[in-house]
Scaffold this motif. Structure first.
Motif, PDB file in Angstrom:
ATOM      1  N   ALA A   9     -28.414  25.079  44.266  1.00 18.75           N
ATOM      2  CA  ALA A   9     -27.718  26.368  44.296  1.00 18.75           C
ATOM      3  C   ALA A   9     -26.880  26.423  45.566  1.00 18.75           C
ATOM      4  O   ALA A   9     -26.934  25.523  46.395  1.00 18.75           O
ATOM      5  N   LYS A  10     -26.137  27.491  45.705  1.00 15.00           N
ATOM      6  CA  LYS A  10     -25.254  27.590  46.867  1.00 15.00           C
ATOM      7  C   LYS A  10     -25.151  29.030  47.351  1.00 15.00           C
ATOM      8  O   LYS A  10     -25.446  29.964  46.620  1.00 15.00           O
ATOM      9  N   VAL A  11     -24.733  29.159  48.614  1.00 14.90           N
ATOM     10  CA  VAL A  11     -24.212  30.462  49.031  1.00 14.90           C
ATOM     11  C   VAL A  11     -22.807  30.259  49.565  1.00 14.90           C
ATOM     12  O   VAL A  11     -22.525  29.268  50.243  1.00 14.90           O
ATOM     13  N   GLU A  16     -15.206  33.987  49.154  1.00 13.65           N
ATOM     14  CA  GLU A  16     -15.266  34.195  47.703  1.00 13.65           C
ATOM     15  C   GLU A  16     -14.146  35.145  47.257  1.00 13.65           C
ATOM     16  O   GLU A  16     -13.637  35.936  48.049  1.00 13.65           O
ATOM     17  N   HIS A  17     -13.800  35.071  46.029  1.00  9.48           N
ATOM     18  CA  HIS A  17     -12.697  35.824  45.401  1.00  9.48           C
ATOM     19  C   HIS A  17     -11.318  35.372  45.910  1.00  9.48           C
ATOM     20  O   HIS A  17     -10.462  35.031  45.103  1.00  9.48           O
ATOM     21  N   PHE A  18     -11.141  35.319  47.233  1.00  9.51           N
ATOM     22  CA  PHE A  18      -9.825  34.948  47.748  1.00  9.51           C
ATOM     23  C   PHE A  18      -9.546  33.485  47.406  1.00  9.51           C
ATOM     24  O   PHE A  18      -8.393  33.069  47.268  1.00  9.51           O
ATOM     25  N   VAL A  19     -10.627  32.720  47.239  1.00 12.07           N
ATOM     26  CA  VAL A  19     -10.521  31.295  46.906  1.00 12.07           C
ATOM     27  C   VAL A  19      -9.841  31.094  45.546  1.00 12.07           C
ATOM     28  O   VAL A  19      -9.181  30.091  45.306  1.00 12.07           O
ATOM     29  N   VAL A  20      -9.976  32.096  44.670  1.00 11.37           N
ATOM     30  CA  VAL A  20      -9.352  32.023  43.340  1.00 11.37           C
ATOM     31  C   VAL A  20      -7.817  32.028  43.472  1.00 11.37           C
ATOM     32  O   VAL A  20      -7.102  31.544  42.604  1.00 11.37           O
ATOM     33  N   ALA A 109     -26.599  35.814  39.913  1.00 11.99           N
ATOM     34  CA  ALA A 109     -26.875  36.475  41.192  1.00 11.99           C
ATOM     35  C   ALA A 109     -25.890  36.051  42.268  1.00 11.99           C
ATOM     36  O   ALA A 109     -26.006  36.455  43.411  1.00 11.99           O
ATOM     37  N   GLY A 110     -24.943  35.168  41.928  1.00 13.31           N
ATOM     38  CA  GLY A 110     -23.991  34.719  42.940  1.00 13.31           C
ATOM     39  C   GLY A 110     -24.429  33.456  43.644  1.00 13.31           C
ATOM     40  O   GLY A 110     -23.850  33.069  44.647  1.00 13.31           O
ATOM     41  N   LEU A 111     -25.475  32.805  43.118  1.00 16.89           N
ATOM     42  CA  LEU A 111     -25.986  31.600  43.781  1.00 16.89           C
ATOM     43  C   LEU A 111     -25.597  30.324  43.030  1.00 16.89           C
ATOM     44  O   LEU A 111     -26.097  29.237  43.334  1.00 16.89           O
ATOM     45  N   GLY A 112     -24.733  30.458  42.046  1.00 21.55           N
ATOM     46  CA  GLY A 112     -24.199  29.264  41.390  1.00 21.55           C
ATOM     47  C   GLY A 112     -25.160  28.612  40.416  1.00 21.55           C
ATOM     48  O   GLY A 112     -25.142  27.385  40.242  1.00 21.55           O
ATOM     49  N   SER A 113     -26.000  29.414  39.753  1.00 17.10           N
ATOM     50  CA  SER A 113     -27.000  28.814  38.860  1.00 17.10           C
ATOM     51  C   SER A 113     -26.339  28.081  37.700  1.00 17.10           C
ATOM     52  O   SER A 113     -26.783  26.984  37.333  1.00 17.10           O
ATOM     53  N   THR A 152     -11.487  31.687  34.742  1.00 17.82           N
ATOM     54  CA  THR A 152     -10.605  31.030  35.713  1.00 17.82           C
ATOM     55  C   THR A 152     -11.349  30.745  37.018  1.00 17.82           C
ATOM     56  O   THR A 152     -11.030  31.315  38.049  1.00 17.82           O
ATOM     57  N   PRO A 153     -12.339  29.868  36.983  1.00 13.01           N
ATOM     58  CA  PRO A 153     -13.096  29.621  38.204  1.00 13.01           C
ATOM     59  C   PRO A 153     -12.265  28.827  39.207  1.00 13.01           C
ATOM     60  O   PRO A 153     -11.378  28.061  38.820  1.00 13.01           O
ATOM     61  N   SER A 154     -12.560  29.015  40.493  1.00 15.92           N
ATOM     62  CA  SER A 154     -11.842  28.257  41.515  1.00 15.92           C
ATOM     63  C   SER A 154     -12.315  26.812  41.556  1.00 15.92           C
ATOM     64  O   SER A 154     -11.578  25.925  41.974  1.00 15.92           O
ATOM     65  N   GLY A 155     -13.567  26.574  41.164  1.00 14.97           N
ATOM     66  CA  GLY A 155     -14.143  25.227  41.288  1.00 14.97           C
ATOM     67  C   GLY A 155     -15.083  25.101  42.470  1.00 14.97           C
ATOM     68  O   GLY A 155     -15.667  24.052  42.694  1.00 14.97           O
ATOM     69  N   VAL A 156     -15.272  26.192  43.218  1.00 16.05           N
ATOM     70  CA  VAL A 156     -16.132  26.102  44.400  1.00 16.05           C
ATOM     71  C   VAL A 156     -17.596  25.853  43.998  1.00 16.05           C
ATOM     72  O   VAL A 156     -18.287  25.039  44.628  1.00 16.05           O
ATOM     73  N   ASP A 157     -18.053  26.498  42.943  1.00 14.87           N
ATOM     74  CA  ASP A 157     -19.447  26.296  42.516  1.00 14.87           C
ATOM     75  C   ASP A 157     -19.691  24.870  42.015  1.00 14.87           C
ATOM     76  O   ASP A 157     -20.651  24.222  42.425  1.00 14.87           O
ATOM     77  N   PRO A 158     -18.817  24.345  41.112  1.00 15.40           N
ATOM     78  CA  PRO A 158     -18.999  22.949  40.681  1.00 15.40           C
ATOM     79  C   PRO A 158     -18.967  21.975  41.859  1.00 15.40           C
ATOM     80  O   PRO A 158     -19.718  20.994  41.883  1.00 15.40           O
ATOM     81  N   GLN A 194     -27.936  42.020  37.740  1.00 17.79           N
ATOM     82  CA  GLN A 194     -27.107  40.951  37.181  1.00 17.79           C
ATOM     83  C   GLN A 194     -25.711  41.487  36.923  1.00 17.79           C
ATOM     84  O   GLN A 194     -25.537  42.659  36.602  1.00 17.79           O
ATOM     85  N   ARG A 195     -24.738  40.621  37.084  1.00 20.95           N
ATOM     86  CA  ARG A 195     -23.358  41.054  36.864  1.00 20.95           C
ATOM     87  C   ARG A 195     -22.566  39.861  36.374  1.00 20.95           C
ATOM     88  O   ARG A 195     -23.034  38.733  36.425  1.00 20.95           O
ATOM     89  N   SER A 196     -21.349  40.130  35.931  1.00 22.90           N
ATOM     90  CA  SER A 196     -20.555  39.049  35.369  1.00 22.90           C
ATOM     91  C   SER A 196     -19.468  38.644  36.366  1.00 22.90           C
ATOM     92  O   SER A 196     -18.645  39.476  36.767  1.00 22.90           O
ATOM     93  N   THR A 197     -19.490  37.382  36.756  1.00 21.41           N
ATOM     94  CA  THR A 197     -18.441  36.876  37.665  1.00 21.41           C
ATOM     95  C   THR A 197     -17.074  37.089  37.030  1.00 21.41           C
ATOM     96  O   THR A 197     -16.117  37.494  37.690  1.00 21.41           O
ATOM     97  N   ARG A 198     -17.008  36.814  35.723  1.00 21.71           N
ATOM     98  CA  ARG A 198     -15.729  36.941  35.008  1.00 21.71           C
ATOM     99  C   ARG A 198     -15.144  38.354  35.183  1.00 21.71           C
ATOM    100  O   ARG A 198     -13.971  38.521  35.502  1.00 21.71           O
ATOM    101  N   THR A 280     -22.508  37.800  48.762  1.00 16.85           N
ATOM    102  CA  THR A 280     -22.125  36.408  48.560  1.00 16.85           C
ATOM    103  C   THR A 280     -21.896  36.158  47.079  1.00 16.85           C
ATOM    104  O   THR A 280     -22.623  36.701  46.245  1.00 16.85           O
ATOM    105  N   GLY A 281     -20.851  35.390  46.751  1.00 20.91           N
ATOM    106  CA  GLY A 281     -20.529  35.168  45.340  1.00 20.91           C
ATOM    107  C   GLY A 281     -19.648  36.298  44.844  1.00 20.91           C
ATOM    108  O   GLY A 281     -18.901  36.908  45.612  1.00 20.91           O
ATOM    109  N   ALA A 282     -19.782  36.613  43.582  1.00 20.30           N
ATOM    110  CA  ALA A 282     -18.841  37.553  42.983  1.00 20.30           C
ATOM    111  C   ALA A 282     -19.090  39.005  43.381  1.00 20.30           C
ATOM    112  O   ALA A 282     -18.203  39.843  43.264  1.00 20.30           O
ATOM    113  N   GLY A 283     -20.318  39.342  43.828  1.00 19.30           N
ATOM    114  CA  GLY A 283     -20.621  40.728  44.203  1.00 19.30           C
ATOM    115  C   GLY A 283     -20.955  41.586  42.998  1.00 19.30           C
ATOM    116  O   GLY A 283     -21.366  41.063  41.955  1.00 19.30           O
TER     117      GLY A 283
HETATM  118  O1  PMV Z   1     -21.029  34.663  41.898  1.00 17.86           O
HETATM  119  P1  PMV Z   1     -20.725  33.245  41.603  1.00 17.86           P
HETATM  120  O2  PMV Z   1     -21.807  32.311  42.025  1.00 17.86           O
HETATM  121  O3  PMV Z   1     -20.341  33.061  40.175  1.00 17.86           O
HETATM  122  O4  PMV Z   1     -19.485  32.822  42.543  1.00 17.86           O
HETATM  123  C1  PMV Z   1     -18.195  33.152  42.176  1.00 17.86           C
HETATM  124  C2  PMV Z   1     -17.215  32.902  43.288  1.00 17.86           C
HETATM  125  C3  PMV Z   1     -15.850  33.552  43.016  1.00 17.86           C
HETATM  126  O5  PMV Z   1     -15.030  33.228  44.134  1.00 17.86           O
HETATM  127  C4  PMV Z   1     -15.981  35.054  42.912  1.00 17.86           C
HETATM  128  C5  PMV Z   1     -15.195  33.032  41.742  1.00 17.86           C
HETATM  129  C6  PMV Z   1     -14.724  31.604  41.826  1.00 17.86           C
HETATM  130  O6  PMV Z   1     -14.485  31.023  40.760  1.00 17.86           O
HETATM  131  O7  PMV Z   1     -14.527  31.056  42.931  1.00 17.86           O
END
Ligand code: PMV
Length: 325
Positions: A9-11, A16-20, A109-113, A152-158, A194-198, A280-283
């Motif tokens: 997993a990651k933090v 985040e977000h601006f990376v998109v 949860a924003g941890l890249g599961s 449209t993920p940025s690719g940071v999680d992968p 729980q929330r949706s990154t999308r 951290t993550g999508a919020g």
């Molecule tokens: O919340 P997560 O783990 O899905 O992280 C998403 C990170 C974002 O910057 C919000 C989206 C992305 O694709 O980079």
């Protein structure tokens, strides 16, 4: 028997977000992992099961048949099927498979599961078919699976699920390992919302389209925070890093992705002595992180718990996606 692979997993520390939108982000792999076990079957079904999520079902000739968890099972297992198809393409052959997912990573949860599960699945399926995947291929396949989940993920999680460690990530330049000799002690607080990154990525997009002159400078500030943070990490300056964490959280509030439960945990963590705290993550729920000196980790974890969150003290791991010995 079967092959077991895992991925971390990651933090996201910053960005985040601006990376998109092409800005840099700093991301750490942490000591929570998804494990995926793969075995061949005698038929052509791709059967997948997640004990944690209580879902199961199989794909046969492109059609999903839920066994447990109905539509949710399809939604969660579709990316796993994407990974399997990509590996079949590379191997030049198919097989029936049983895929068992076991994860210690909180979901949505924003941890890249989802990326951790996809990366571990790619490695385990490839090994089962007797092919070796280069890290770049694991990254690419995991990215394809994330597109199914997030649009449209940025690719940071992968990237972090594949490579592990501490990374500077940017969409056009890709992945750069950060020399993070520095220990970065963190408490994660899970709001369990729980929330949706999308949806959250879409929310920021709408805001940016409506107010470009307001939101674009916020994103550029995000980039400057990352540049300062790289310096602070080099200098092992935890205090400055904490200040930057707080500023970054302010920017994320400004683009509308915080949540009252996150605000509660962040505020209590700061009061308990954290050097800085942010979502951290999508919020929109999910997790926050508190950068905290070692001697205050317990106090901050307790404060997060009292405020209704689930705390974990997280450690950085250098172990990316791998086949388990
Ligand atoms: O919340 P997560 O783990 O899905 O992280 C998403 C990170 C974002 O910057 C919000 C989206 C992305 O694709 O980079």
């Amino acid at each position: 028997m079967g092959v077991v692979a895992s991925a971390p997993a990651k933090v996201i520390l910053f960005g985040e977000h601006f990376v998109v939108y092409g800005e840099p982000a700093i991301v750490l792999a942490i000591d929570k992992r998804a494990y995926v076990k793969v075995e061949t079957r005698n038929d052509k079904r791709i059967y997948a099961r997640s004990a944690n999520l209580n879902i199961a079902g199989y794909f046969e000739e492109g059609v999903f048949h839920p066994e447990k968890g109905g539509e949710n099972a399809r939604y969660k297992l579709e990316p796993v099927k994407t990974v399997v198809d990509k590996v079949f393409e590379l191997a030049g052959r198919n097989a029936g498979l049983n895929i068992e997912i076991r994860s210690t990573v909180p979901v949505a949860a924003g941890l890249g599961s989802s990326a951790a599960v996809a990366a571990a699945t790619a490695l385990a399926v490839a090994k089962t078919l007797d092919i070796e995947l280069a890290k770049e291929e694991v990254f690419r396949i995991t990215y394809e699976a994330e597109r199914v989940v997030h649009g449209t993920p940025s690719g940071v999680d992968p990237a972090i699920a594949t490579f592990g460690g501490a990374l500077l990530f940017q969409m056009d330049t890709g992945v750069k390992p950060l020399e993070a000799e520095m220990d970065i002690p963190l408490v994660i607080g899970d709001t369990q919302i729980q929330r949706s990154t999308r949806d959250l990525v879409a929310k920021v997009r709408r805001l940016r389209e409506k107010f470009p002159a307001v939101i674009e400078p916020i994103m550029r500030s995000g980039r400057k925070i990352v540049l300062h943070a790289i310096e602070a990490i080099k200098q092992q300056d935890l205090e400055t890093l904490g200040e930057l964490v707080d500023i970054n959280h302010g920017l994320l509030c400004a683009v509308g992705v915080s949540h009252e439960a996150l605000e509660r945990l962040i505020s209590e963590a700061r009061k308990a002595g954290a050097l800085g705290a942010k979502l951290t993550g999508a919020g929109g729920g999910g997790c926050m992180i508190a950068l905290t000196e070692h001697d205050k980790l317990d106090a901050v974890a307790e404060a997060i718990q009292r405020a209704g969150g689930i705390p974990y003290v997280a450690r950085k791991t250098d172990v990316g996606a791998r086949i388990e010995p």
